[in-house]
Scaffold this active site. Structure first.
Site, PDB file in Angstrom:
ATOM      1  N   CYS A   1       5.440   7.960  -3.825  1.00  0.00           N
ATOM      2  CA  CYS A   1       4.931   7.060  -2.992  1.00  0.00           C
ATOM      3  C   CYS A   1       5.804   5.657  -3.145  1.00  0.00           C
ATOM      4  O   CYS A   1       6.815   5.690  -3.918  1.00  0.00           O
ATOM      5  CB  CYS A   1       3.444   6.733  -3.013  1.00  0.00           C
ATOM      6  SG  CYS A   1       3.029   6.248  -1.401  1.00  0.00           S
TER       7      CYS A   1
ATOM      8  N   ASP B   1      -4.356   3.102  -5.485  1.00  0.00           N
ATOM      9  CA  ASP B   1      -5.245   2.402  -4.229  1.00  0.00           C
ATOM     10  C   ASP B   1      -6.487   1.562  -4.667  1.00  0.00           C
ATOM     11  O   ASP B   1      -7.038   0.919  -4.290  1.00  0.00           O
ATOM     12  CB  ASP B   1      -5.212   3.473  -3.294  1.00  0.00           C
ATOM     13  CG  ASP B   1      -3.905   3.600  -2.498  1.00  0.00           C
ATOM     14  OD1 ASP B   1      -3.008   4.334  -2.989  1.00  0.00           O
ATOM     15  OD2 ASP B   1      -3.607   2.711  -1.511  1.00  0.00           O
TER      16      ASP B   1
HETATM   17  O1  LIG Z   1      -0.444   5.285  -2.327  1.00  0.00           O
HETATM   18  C1  LIG Z   1      -0.097   4.180  -2.080  1.00  0.00           C
HETATM   19  C2  LIG Z   1       0.350   3.737  -0.583  1.00  0.00           C
HETATM   20  O2  LIG Z   1      -0.264   4.653   0.381  1.00  0.00           O
HETATM   21  P1  LIG Z   1      -0.234   4.526   1.858  1.00  0.00           P
HETATM   22  O3  LIG Z   1       1.246   4.698   2.174  1.00  0.00           O
HETATM   23  O4  LIG Z   1      -0.968   5.833   2.306  1.00  0.00           O
HETATM   24  O5  LIG Z   1      -0.882   3.351   2.111  1.00  0.00           O
HETATM   25  C3  LIG Z   1       0.540   3.263  -3.166  1.00  0.00           C
HETATM   26  O6  LIG Z   1       0.996   4.120  -4.260  1.00  0.00           O
HETATM   27  C4  LIG Z   1      -0.608   2.346  -3.642  1.00  0.00           C
HETATM   28  O7  LIG Z   1      -1.141   1.758  -2.419  1.00  0.00           O
HETATM   29  C5  LIG Z   1       0.131   1.127  -4.203  1.00  0.00           C
HETATM   30  O8  LIG Z   1       0.898   0.309  -3.694  1.00  0.00           O
HETATM   31  P2  LIG Z   1       1.164  -1.316  -3.711  1.00  0.00           P
HETATM   32  O9  LIG Z   1       1.371  -1.312  -5.444  1.00  0.00           O
HETATM   33  O10 LIG Z   1       2.350  -1.798  -3.023  1.00  0.00           O
HETATM   34  O11 LIG Z   1      -0.166  -1.899  -3.804  1.00  0.00           O
END
Ligand SMILES: O=C(COP(=O)(O)O)[C@H](O)[C@H](O)COP(=O)(O)O
Length: 351
Positions: free
Chosen positions: A139, A208
């Site tokens: 991701c 998340d």
């Molecule tokens: O799973 C996702 C985003 O999922 P989606 O694309 O469905 O929102 C990311 O790994 C976390 O949110 C952490 O991101 P960050 O470290 O930027 O908070």
């Protein structure tokens, strides 16, 4: 032309900017747990700035209504309710002007601290990375990126194997941002991850939500990657600011996993190719679990599209936060320290 009816003085007014932010989060134009939290805090500041409420009770009602609208967009990233809770708890004063100022100031503080936390976390996480290391990502995570960026700044060379991350391909955003940092990137399809783990020194992902037992809720596919990494002896590191800690899980609540629209996985056209005589496409989005759609489609073609999954603590080596790195099993201590035992929604509190 009819004139507008008098607005109901007891009816909360949500600023269009808040509604727009909520729509952007729901449609994933704003996505990723940290970005969602930042945007939600900014939206509440705008609501505070623009509220036309003439008495304190009406002002608070408007702010709570705005927070509720933002809260209802996506269920899994706890950074969202944590951000709303933080900002609303700072709404203090006996007059509208005082409430407005304190809310705006609190939202600004939140956003500044969020940025600071990410950079501190990056420094801490970068200490795990050695010169020449290869990191596998899943991701797009700004917290994971912060660790890589800090490692680069300290003169280490880092390479990345980036998983595409179906169905929405957030791996492309990760690859682009890594390339902007000058990191050599190998982009792979998700199914190739096990093969390429032999070339990786770390799996580095974001989160998340993190539950009290140290389980990490992140983009679907994280748990399978972690199991494979453990089997291959590749350490799994989760980079997550403490805004990702889910206080409700201390009292046994579980984290809701968002089920998204089937069309992210299968277009209408593709559905018809699989089942030419078929039922019309159904969406599992919206009700939080898709049970309704599943039941109705029992004898037809069902598409499941969970956005996140749960990685148990035994597959995770470390959770890196702005307060240091922790084995997942000990994260509950930090959670208690930061959040106490109370997790009431701020918009349910009467002052
Ligand atoms: O799973 C996702 C985003 O999922 P989606 O694309 O469905 O929102 C990311 O790994 C976390 O949110 C952490 O991101 P960050 O470290 O930027 O908070």
């Amino acid at each position: 032309m009819d004139s507008d009816p008098d607005p109901d003085p007891n009816h909360p007014v949500v600023d269009p900017a808040v509604t727009d932010t909520a729509a952007d989060i729901a449609a994933m134009r704003i996505r990723g747990a940290a970005a969602i939290a930042d945007a939600a805090a900014a939206a509440l500041a705008t609501q505070a700035e623009r509220s036309k409420a003439t008495d304190p009770a009406a002002f608070e009602r408007d702010l709570r209504a705005g927070a509720r609208e933002l809260y209802e967009t996506r269920p899994t990233a706890v950074s969202l309710p944590n951000a709303l809770r933080y900002v609303l708890r700072g709404m203090e004063g006996e007059t509208v002007a005082a409430l407005r100022d304190s809310t705006i100031e609190r939202a600004d503080t939140f956003r500044t601290e969020l940025e600071q936390a990410q950079s501190t976390l990056g420094e801490i996480g970068s200490n795990r990375l050695r010169d020449g290391d290869v990191v596998m990502t899943h991701c797009h995570s700004t917290d994971a990126l912060a660790c890589i960026e800090a490692a680069l700044e300290s003169g280490k060379r880092i390479e990345a194997i980036v998983k595409e991350t179906r169905p929405r391909k957030q791996g492309h955003i990760m690859a682009r941002q890594l390339r902007e940092l000058g990191v050599p990137v190998t982009l792979i399809v998700d199914n190739a991850a096990r093969r390429y783990l032999d070339e990786a020194d770390h799996v580095l992902v974001g989160a998340d939500s993190i539950a009290a037992d140290g389980s990490v809720i992140n983009k679907v596919g994280t748990s399978g990657l972690a199991v494979n990494a453990r089997e291959r002896g590749v350490p799994v590191v989760v980079a997550a600011q403490t805004i990702k800690l889910h206080p409700d899980t201390m009292t046994g609540h579980t984290v809701a996993i968002e089920m998204r629209d089937e069309r992210e996985v299968l277009s209408m056209e593709e559905r018809t190719e699989i089942e030419p005589s078929g039922e019309t496409a159904r969406s599992a989005a919206g009700d939080g679990n898709g049970d309704e759609a599943r039941r109705q489609d029992e004898n037809g073609l069902t598409v499941e599209n969970p956005a996140f999954d749960v990685t148990p603590p035994r597959h995770i080596d470390a959770i890196v936060t702005e307060h240091g790195q922790f084995p997942p099993e000990s994260i509950v201590t930090l959670m208690r320290e930061l959040f106490g035992e109370t997790t009431a929604e701020p918009w349910e509190e009467r002052r």
